[in-house]
Design a protein around this motif. Structure first.
Motif, PDB file in Angstrom:
ATOM      1  N   HIS A 127      14.805 -13.088  18.976  1.00 23.76           N
ATOM      2  CA  HIS A 127      15.886 -14.017  19.336  1.00 23.76           C
ATOM      3  C   HIS A 127      17.119 -13.605  18.543  1.00 23.76           C
ATOM      4  CE1 HIS A 127      13.086 -16.675  21.483  1.00 23.76           C
ATOM      5  NE2 HIS A 127      12.220 -16.330  20.543  1.00 23.76           N
TER       6      HIS A 127
ATOM      7  N   LYS B  48      12.344 -15.796  31.362  1.00 23.51           N
ATOM      8  CA  LYS B  48      11.415 -16.232  30.321  1.00 23.51           C
ATOM      9  C   LYS B  48      10.956 -17.657  30.583  1.00 23.51           C
ATOM     10  CE  LYS B  48       9.564 -17.071  26.202  1.00 23.51           C
ATOM     11  NZ  LYS B  48      10.344 -17.341  25.015  1.00 23.51           N
TER      12      LYS B  48
ATOM     13  N   HIS C  19      10.131  -8.855  21.721  1.00 24.40           N
ATOM     14  CA  HIS C  19      10.330 -10.306  21.789  1.00 24.40           C
ATOM     15  C   HIS C  19      11.031 -10.756  20.508  1.00 24.40           C
ATOM     16  CE1 HIS C  19       9.132 -14.495  23.104  1.00 24.40           C
ATOM     17  NE2 HIS C  19       9.535 -14.692  21.852  1.00 24.40           N
TER      18      HIS C  19
ATOM     19  N   ASP D 277       9.519 -11.772  17.171  1.00 25.06           N
ATOM     20  CA  ASP D 277       9.854 -13.177  17.395  1.00 25.06           C
ATOM     21  C   ASP D 277      10.823 -13.695  16.317  1.00 25.06           C
ATOM     22  OD1 ASP D 277       9.988 -15.470  18.863  1.00 25.06           O
ATOM     23  OD2 ASP D 277       8.046 -16.252  18.265  1.00 25.06           O
TER      24      ASP D 277
ATOM     25  N   ALA E 104      14.651 -13.170  23.842  1.00 29.59           N
ATOM     26  CA  ALA E 104      13.617 -13.835  24.619  1.00 29.59           C
ATOM     27  C   ALA E 104      13.963 -15.116  25.364  1.00 29.59           C
ATOM     28  CB  ALA E 104      12.410 -14.095  23.729  1.00 29.59           C
TER      29      ALA E 104
ATOM     30  N   HIS F 272       2.975 -13.442  22.609  1.00 28.10           N
ATOM     31  CA  HIS F 272       2.277 -14.183  21.533  1.00 28.10           C
ATOM     32  C   HIS F 272       0.753 -14.106  21.705  1.00 28.10           C
ATOM     33  CE1 HIS F 272       6.339 -15.235  20.922  1.00 28.10           C
ATOM     34  NE2 HIS F 272       6.384 -16.303  21.682  1.00 28.10           N
TER      35      HIS F 272
HETATM   36 ZN   LIG Z   1      10.094 -16.432  20.749  1.00 25.75          ZN
END
Ligand SMILES: [Zn+2]
Length: 566
Positions: free
Chosen positions: A93, A309, A91, A459, A250, A393
């Motif tokens: 970006h 997502k 996960h 993340d 993601a 998460h």
């Molecule tokens: Zn994220």
């Protein structure tokens, strides 16, 4: 079959058996003189790896490499370092984070004063009129996680300023930006969003949560395709430097996917990229047809475009995560879902029916529960298939939901770097949950013990993309920059092998890449990372000090540290 054909096939079979047979051709690259941690239960460790073309040709003892070395073979001495399967970030970006690197970067500011100093510097360096755009500041630098427009006005008042918090679930704007967006005491909070206000007058104070962010962000000039492509290049460069050879990006729109496809065509894509297509919670199942079209258009090569997502809630630190019981001190307020459960069930069922992998942002215990309910209903409706849906998460759990992940075949996608007692936990999480619920934050060990599949991710650019500090925190539950800090919820620590599995085989599972990647085995793709030390030989608190020496994708060296071993 002629005699010659029989002989040739016999030789091929012998060569395929690995071994020390002289019949095979010589290698392109040999890594030796360290520890090879394979993640293959049949042979957990070895001394050397041989790469021929795009694949791993040999894994075994250092003595066994002799016959592979020829004139064109590069032999890399590891100097006691460690070879692992390339890291897989489940996960991240990469594109969006890469684009944001060109904005005003507030992520290294250590307190509120430093944040403001960086904003002032950015405004001076980029003096063109119009929006000043930045992000990455920590909410914890501001009282109550609530930075104020008036403070920003003291630094920049003559042009609108838009800054996103590190978790991207809050924005901080100056008074001019509020004015341009026509946000006043009379403006109602949008659904699933909140305008922070003065308690008595209702006057907006400058912080916007979740969907309220869009009241201002919609005024920003849209990113150009050139900015996306440049951003993706920057993100990929970072990924290579951290030993990441596969990831799941993601939350992407059609232009983002096009940027990926362009770099893939040009041979500049240096990772196996699983693209999670962003789903609008409001639009409902009708949008799935567009996602199918995107999937059909771009699938193939290093790109996998088969994930959708969905945000189900927000974050605890902004009190926007959906909880089963109210937040402490906020009356009966328990956060909110981005969409009601009926809409969620319908959307998830349609995505599953159309054979998408569903990737859900779920943070509060209610968000986790309703997501699992929706996935269960989808499998009842559509039949159980190998969807590898995952919840990302997954911060706060009701203990009764832990066993459901394994039962439903849903992957637990943790961001382990967040699992220590930083101010997000001690100031903006535990006080709002109370002591009892706070025992169930990031229960990685409990999920592993339940038999659930576990995968890890960064993340980025919420946090660093580097997997090593995250691996350290999973093992220690301590601040990776302070080895004397307390271990937080120490029963949820896991061992190093488990952490490495989450970043290799776990990621390969989530990315549908387990038949070709995730372990170091003969015949698999030579996607590898070389570290400067053996992580099993050092104190767990030193894991984050390790450095990537080399990264390989399909046998090609895509990163070599300037200080690399030769
Ligand atoms: Zn994220």
């Amino acid at each position: 079959m002629t005699l010659r054909a029989i002989l040739v096939s016999a030789m091929l079979i012998l060569a395929a058996c690995g071994g020390n047979l002289a019949q095979h051709e010589t290698a392109d690259l040999v890594l030796t003189g360290g520890t090879v941690w394979t993640m293959d239960p049949a042979r957990p460790s070895a001394e050397a790896v041989v790469i021929r073309g795009e694949q791993i040709a040999y894994v075994g003892s250092a003595a066994g490499i002799e016959s592979w070395i020829g004139d064109g073979t590069e032999v890399v001495e590891l100097g006691g370092g460690m070879v692992l399967p390339g890291f897989q970030d489940s996960h991240t970006h990469v594109l969006e984070g890469g684009v944001a690197l060109a904005d005003c970067d507030l992520s290294s500011a250590g307190d509120a004063a430093e944040v403001l100093a960086v904003v002032a510097r950015c405004a001076a360096e980029n003096s063109e009129p119009g929006w000043l755009r930045g992000g990455g500041f920590l909410l914890t630098h501001f009282p109550g996680g609530n930075p104020r427009a008036a403070v920003l006005d003291e630094v920049v008042a003559d042009r609108p300023v838009f800054l996103t918090s590190s978790d991207a679930h809050s924005a901080w704007v100056n008074s001019l930006a509020l004015e341009m967006a026509e946000i006043t005491a009379q403006t109602p909070d949008p659904p699933a969003g909140r305008i922070e206000r003065e308690p008595t007058t209702g006057v907006p104070t400058g912080t916007l949560r979740e969907t309220a962010i869009e009241l201002v962000s919609r005024l920003l000039p849209p990113r150009t395709q050139e900015e996306r492509i440049e951003g993706l290049r920057r993100g990929l460069e970072l990924a290579r430097s951290f030993g990441i050879t596969a990831f799941q990006d993601a939350n992407l729109g059609p232009e983002d996917v096009a940027a990926y496809a362009l770099l893939a065509d040009r041979g500049e894509l240096t990772a196996r990229a699983s693209l999670s297509l962003g789903v609008d919670p409001v639009q409902g199942p009708s949008q799935v047809a567009e996602l199918v079209a995107l999937r059909e258009r771009y699938q193939g090569g290093l790109l996998r475009v088969s994930t959708a997502k969905l945000f189900v809630d927000g974050v605890i630190e902004a009190q926007t995560a959906a909880l089963l019981e109210p937040y402490v001190g906020l009356g009966d307020f328990a956060g909110y879902l981005e969409l009601d459960t009926e809409a969620l069930d319908k959307l998830v069922a349609e995505l599953d029916r159309q054979e998408f992998q569903v990737h859900i942002h779920a943070i509060g215990d209610r968000a986790i529960r309703v997501s699992l309910d929706a996935l269960k209903k989808a499998s009842t409706l559509n039949g159980r298939r190998d969807g590898r849906h995952h919840l990302a998460h997954i911060q706060l759990w009701s203990p009764q939901d832990i066993g459901r992940m394994q039962a439903l075949g849903v992957v637990a996608n943790f961001q382990p770097l967040w699992a220590y007692a930083d101010p997000f936990i001690t100031e903006l999480t535990e006080p709002f949950l109370g002591p009892e619920r706070s025992q169930w934050l990031y229960p990685i060990r409990s999920l592993v013990d339940s038999g659930a599949r576990v995968a890890f991710g960064s993340d980025w650019d919420v946090s660093t993309m580097n997997p090593l500090p995250a691996i350290e925190v999973g093992v220690t539950r301590q601040d990776p920059e302070d080895s004397s800090s307390r271990a937080w919820l120490p029963d949820e620590r896991v061992d190093l092998a488990t952490m490495l599995a989450g970043y290799t085989t776990g990621g390969a599972w989530v990315n549908f890449l387990e038949s070709t990647t995730g372990t170091i085995e003969v015949g698999k793709a030579a996607d590898l990372v070389v570290l400067d030390r053996n992580l099993f030989d050092i104190a767990p608190q030193e894991i984050s000090d390790a450095r990537v020496v080399m990264t390989l994708l399909d046998g090609k060296v895509i990163f070599r540290s300037p200080a690399a071993v030769d």
